[in-house]
Scaffold this active site. Structure first.
Site, PDB file in Angstrom:
ATOM      1  N   CYS A 112     -10.763 -18.750   4.388  1.00 42.03           N
ATOM      2  CA  CYS A 112     -10.784 -18.315   2.994  1.00 42.03           C
ATOM      3  C   CYS A 112      -9.396 -18.405   2.377  1.00 42.03           C
ATOM      4  CB  CYS A 112     -11.270 -16.866   2.908  1.00 42.03           C
ATOM      5  SG  CYS A 112     -13.036 -16.681   3.067  1.00 42.03           S
ATOM      6  N   ASP A 160     -12.141  -5.951   3.322  1.00 45.61           N
ATOM      7  CA  ASP A 160     -13.358  -6.751   3.158  1.00 45.61           C
ATOM      8  C   ASP A 160     -14.410  -6.064   2.287  1.00 45.61           C
ATOM      9  OD1 ASP A 160     -12.181  -8.661   4.741  1.00 45.61           O
ATOM     10  OD2 ASP A 160     -13.425  -8.308   6.504  1.00 45.61           O
ATOM     11  N   ASP A 179       2.529 -15.509  12.941  1.00 49.70           N
ATOM     12  CA  ASP A 179       3.732 -15.138  13.687  1.00 49.70           C
ATOM     13  C   ASP A 179       3.469 -14.059  14.738  1.00 49.70           C
ATOM     14  OD1 ASP A 179       3.221 -13.539  11.429  1.00 49.70           O
ATOM     15  OD2 ASP A 179       5.266 -12.773  11.394  1.00 49.70           O
ATOM     16  N   LEU A 180       2.580 -13.106  14.444  1.00 50.13           N
ATOM     17  CA  LEU A 180       2.329 -12.023  15.400  1.00 50.13           C
ATOM     18  C   LEU A 180       1.508 -12.509  16.591  1.00 50.13           C
ATOM     19  CD1 LEU A 180       1.567  -9.198  12.810  1.00 50.13           C
ATOM     20  CD2 LEU A 180       3.687  -9.565  14.083  1.00 50.13           C
ATOM     21  N   LYS A 222     -19.988 -10.177  12.220  1.00 50.63           N
ATOM     22  CA  LYS A 222     -19.329 -11.490  12.246  1.00 50.63           C
ATOM     23  C   LYS A 222     -17.979 -11.404  12.940  1.00 50.63           C
ATOM     24  CE  LYS A 222     -16.833 -13.060   8.538  1.00 50.63           C
ATOM     25  NZ  LYS A 222     -15.520 -13.573   8.953  1.00 50.63           N
ATOM     26  N   ASN A 223     -17.191 -10.400  12.548  1.00 50.27           N
ATOM     27  CA  ASN A 223     -15.814 -10.345  13.047  1.00 50.27           C
ATOM     28  C   ASN A 223     -15.731  -9.923  14.507  1.00 50.27           C
ATOM     29  OD1 ASN A 223     -14.971 -11.212  10.620  1.00 50.27           O
ATOM     30  ND2 ASN A 223     -14.106  -9.256   9.922  1.00 50.27           N
ATOM     31  N   ARG A 276     -20.927 -17.944   4.936  1.00 50.70           N
ATOM     32  CA  ARG A 276     -20.031 -17.787   6.082  1.00 50.70           C
ATOM     33  C   ARG A 276     -20.265 -16.455   6.794  1.00 50.70           C
ATOM     34  NH1 ARG A 276     -13.882 -18.969   5.148  1.00 50.70           N
ATOM     35  NH2 ARG A 276     -14.099 -18.330   7.308  1.00 50.70           N
ATOM     36  N   VAL A 334      -3.514  -5.494   2.214  1.00 52.65           N
ATOM     37  CA  VAL A 334      -3.687  -6.302   3.426  1.00 52.65           C
ATOM     38  C   VAL A 334      -3.509  -7.793   3.148  1.00 52.65           C
ATOM     39  CG1 VAL A 334      -5.248  -6.869   5.336  1.00 52.65           C
ATOM     40  CG2 VAL A 334      -5.168  -4.531   4.439  1.00 52.65           C
ATOM     41  N   ARG A 392     -10.447 -19.750   9.897  1.00 49.58           N
ATOM     42  CA  ARG A 392      -9.252 -19.155  10.502  1.00 49.58           C
ATOM     43  C   ARG A 392      -9.567 -18.475  11.840  1.00 49.58           C
ATOM     44  NH1 ARG A 392      -4.114 -16.835   9.662  1.00 49.58           N
ATOM     45  NH2 ARG A 392      -3.933 -14.847  10.755  1.00 49.58           N
ATOM     46  N   ARG A 428      -1.647 -15.474   5.470  1.00 46.86           N
ATOM     47  CA  ARG A 428      -2.270 -15.256   6.772  1.00 46.86           C
ATOM     48  C   ARG A 428      -1.538 -16.029   7.864  1.00 46.86           C
ATOM     49  NH1 ARG A 428      -8.706 -15.363   5.990  1.00 46.86           N
ATOM     50  NH2 ARG A 428      -8.626 -13.544   7.284  1.00 46.86           N
TER      51      ARG A 428
HETATM   52  C1  UD1 Z   1      -9.538 -10.048  10.323  1.00 44.21           C
HETATM   53  C2  UD1 Z   1     -10.906 -10.283   9.767  1.00 44.21           C
HETATM   54  C3  UD1 Z   1     -10.900 -10.227   8.242  1.00 44.21           C
HETATM   55  C4  UD1 Z   1     -10.300  -8.915   7.779  1.00 44.21           C
HETATM   56  C5  UD1 Z   1      -8.927  -8.717   8.431  1.00 44.21           C
HETATM   57  C6  UD1 Z   1      -8.327  -7.362   8.093  1.00 44.21           C
HETATM   58  C7  UD1 Z   1     -11.913 -11.736  11.390  1.00 44.21           C
HETATM   59  C8  UD1 Z   1     -12.508 -13.068  11.680  1.00 44.21           C
HETATM   60  N1  UD1 Z   1     -11.393 -11.573  10.173  1.00 44.21           N
HETATM   61  O1  UD1 Z   1      -8.713 -11.126   9.875  1.00 44.21           O
HETATM   62  O2  UD1 Z   1     -12.247 -10.329   7.781  1.00 44.21           O
HETATM   63  O3  UD1 Z   1     -10.132  -8.973   6.375  1.00 44.21           O
HETATM   64  O4  UD1 Z   1      -9.045  -8.793   9.858  1.00 44.21           O
HETATM   65  O5  UD1 Z   1      -9.194  -6.340   8.452  1.00 44.21           O
HETATM   66  O6  UD1 Z   1     -11.951 -10.825  12.214  1.00 44.21           O
HETATM   67  N2  UD1 Z   1      -0.565 -11.404   9.468  1.00 44.21           N
HETATM   68  C9  UD1 Z   1       0.712 -11.860   9.649  1.00 44.21           C
HETATM   69  N3  UD1 Z   1       1.012 -12.460  10.837  1.00 44.21           N
HETATM   70  C10 UD1 Z   1       0.115 -12.623  11.829  1.00 44.21           C
HETATM   71  C11 UD1 Z   1      -1.194 -12.136  11.628  1.00 44.21           C
HETATM   72  C12 UD1 Z   1      -1.511 -11.532  10.426  1.00 44.21           C
HETATM   73  O7  UD1 Z   1       1.551 -11.742   8.764  1.00 44.21           O
HETATM   74  O8  UD1 Z   1       0.454 -13.183  12.887  1.00 44.21           O
HETATM   75  C13 UD1 Z   1      -0.902 -10.767   8.181  1.00 44.21           C
HETATM   76  C14 UD1 Z   1      -1.952 -11.563   7.417  1.00 44.21           C
HETATM   77  O9  UD1 Z   1      -1.349 -12.584   6.648  1.00 44.21           O
HETATM   78  C15 UD1 Z   1      -2.597 -10.493   6.569  1.00 44.21           C
HETATM   79  C16 UD1 Z   1      -2.520  -9.247   7.457  1.00 44.21           C
HETATM   80  O10 UD1 Z   1      -1.532  -9.518   8.446  1.00 44.21           O
HETATM   81  O11 UD1 Z   1      -1.850 -10.275   5.411  1.00 44.21           O
HETATM   82  C17 UD1 Z   1      -3.824  -8.872   8.136  1.00 44.21           C
HETATM   83  O12 UD1 Z   1      -4.184  -9.889   9.027  1.00 44.21           O
HETATM   84  P1  UD1 Z   1      -5.051  -9.628  10.337  1.00 44.21           P
HETATM   85  O13 UD1 Z   1      -5.192  -8.163  10.581  1.00 44.21           O
HETATM   86  O14 UD1 Z   1      -4.481 -10.470  11.429  1.00 44.21           O
HETATM   87  O15 UD1 Z   1      -6.464 -10.197   9.913  1.00 44.21           O
HETATM   88  P2  UD1 Z   1      -7.295 -11.377  10.550  1.00 44.21           P
HETATM   89  O16 UD1 Z   1      -7.407 -11.183  12.022  1.00 44.21           O
HETATM   90  O17 UD1 Z   1      -6.826 -12.674  10.036  1.00 44.21           O
END
Ligand code: UD1
Length: 430
Positions: free
Chosen positions: A125, A314, A133-134, A25-26, A406, A336, A101, A130
């Protein structure tokens, strides 16, 4: 999402046999998003039939893409054809993006294709803040400017995309992907340090390179993207879903096995497999098959979730179910996402003994779980509650199956194929 349904689980059945693991999925959601960067027909094989993929199809259709599916020639997956020759807009509608998301991964590709994007703020979810900013700051380094208005992110690259060096504060999966995709058509070389190393990042890079991009180092913390003038459509087979595989391996660990998960690279799951072995399971690996079985007691475990190759967040909930039946105390630390213990109170209703202290869970093993009505409130937590039902005495009813849909294709059918007593029924009227 479809109308809410409930999974009814009659616990205590022995599970064994083969289960075919779907495409990740991801990964596939990002491959679909990346397809808009080329004009013409992209073909993606090994696509799972899950509702997040349906939502992303609707996102692509809303942009003007033609999307169709057919069953794969070999294996149980599906093939997706995405024709992006006649895209009509760079705006992604709120009603779709708010459901998922991962729709935010359309941001980088739209900027690459149109030099601008208007994307609704994502939902998904309920497992934490989440923030984005990055994503925003790394795309700004490429020359993108952002405005937020009325729930939308408005992005523009008035002077085109120019190469940059980005040191990510944290190896965010989504931010790494958005930057990597947009940088494929930037002017010059973009360097990403502290990049996310998930296998799905490497799969996306393979896909982009198939489109004519020049990406090196994906899967390591240092990625270099040599910008090219334009991309073309490609054909690609999605890697196996390590989280789906891990979920079925935990099912096998709970209910005896042997369970053979097919279509998954064992290297993707190195740490979860090590933890299963520590917990008393026998593990065998062979090319793209992982086999789990357990004859003795479940041993307690300590684990903490971290970016890949650390333990995947996950799979945290599924392992918490296993540790709830261990001979002793386990500690699970979630690093995470901040709200990812929501399902633990539902597990408590089935007799698990779990104390939560901030981002730590202390699990005192019990000798059995009892079937109960429980409610899914996120994708992985929902799947974990079904696993708990498999191991519990009596009947469990897991409501809000739409969360599980999902990310798991035919979860009930695959579990039944292993011998589980599971059925799907309509949710009772209120
Ligand atoms: C992806 C996966 C999700 C998995 C996660 C971590 C998809 C669709 N989803 O989510 O299933 O659980 O990776 O392996 O691929 N964060 C910030 N700022 C940002 C971006 C992220 O603070 O700009 C924080 C998030 O709030 C979270 C952490 O970083 O606490 C991890 O997020 P991220 O690695 O970006 O996960 P996703 O891409 O959302």
């Amino acid at each position: 999402m479809e109308t809410s349904e409930t999974i009814v689980v009659n616990g205590g059945h022995h599970l064994e046999g083969d289960v075919q693991i779907a495409g990740a999925k991801n990964s596939v959601l990002k491959l679909m998003a990346a397809s808009v960067m080329a004009s013409g027909q992209t073909c993606i094989h090994n696509v799972p039939d899950i509702s997040d993929v349906s939502v992303m199809q609707e996102v692509l259709k809303a942009l003007g893409a033609q999307v169709s599916t057919e069953d794969d020639q070999d294996g149980g997956g599906h093939t997706l054809y995405i024709d992006t020759a006649d895209l009509t807009t760079y705006v992604t509608p709120y009603d779709l993006v708010a459901q998922m998301r991962a729709s935010i991964s359309i941001l980088g590709p739209l900027i690459a294709r149109f030099g601008r994007a208007r994307v609704a703020m994502p939902g998904g979810c309920r497992i934490g803040a989440r923030s984005l900013d990055l994503h925003i700051s790394s795309l700004e380094s490429l020359g993108v400017t952002f405005d937020m208005d009325h729930g939308y992110i408005q992005a523009e690259a008035p002077d085109g995309l120019s190469s940059c060096e980005v040191l990510l504060d944290y190896p965010s999966v989504g931010a790494t992907e958005n930057l990597m995709m947009a940088a494929t058509v930037a002017d010059g070389d973009t360097h990403i340090s502290n990049a996310a190393r998930e296998p799905e990042i490497a799969d996306l890079a393979d896909f982009l390179n198939g489109m004519g991009a020049d990406v090196e180092g994906a899967g390591s913390p240092n990625i270099v993207i040599h910008g090219v003038k334009e991309l073309h459509p490609t054909e690609h087979t999605t890697v196996g879903d390590r989280i789906e595989a891990g979920t079925f391996l935990v099912a096998g660990a709970l209910c005896g096995g042997p369970v053979h998960a097919r279509g998954i690279d064992p290297d993707f799951l190195a740490l979860p497999l090590k933890k299963l072995a520590q917990m008393g399971c026998d593990i065998e690996t062979n090319d793209d098959v992982i086999t789990v079985s357990r004859n003795g007691d479940i041993e307690p475990v300590d684990l903490q979730t971290l970016p890949h190759p650390g333990f995947p967040t996950d799979l945290q909930a599924q392992f918490m179910v296993l540790s709830s039946l261990a001979q002793g105390n386990s500690i699970v630390t979630e690093n995470v996402f901040e709200n990812r213990f929501m399902f633990a109170s539902e597990l408590g209703r089935m007799g698990a003994d779990i104390r939560i202290d901030a981002h730590h869970a202390l699990i005192s093993g019990v000798d059995h779980l009892e079937g109960a009505p429980v409610e899914a409130s996120d994708l992985r937590g929902g799947a974990a509650l079904v696993l708990a039902g498999l191991a519990a005495e009596g009947e469990s009813r897991v409501s809000h199956v739409e969360y599980i849909d999902r990310g798991y294709e035919d979860f009930v059918g695959k579990l039944r194929g292993l011998g589980a007593g599971v059925t799907r029924v309509p949710a009772p009227a209120d």
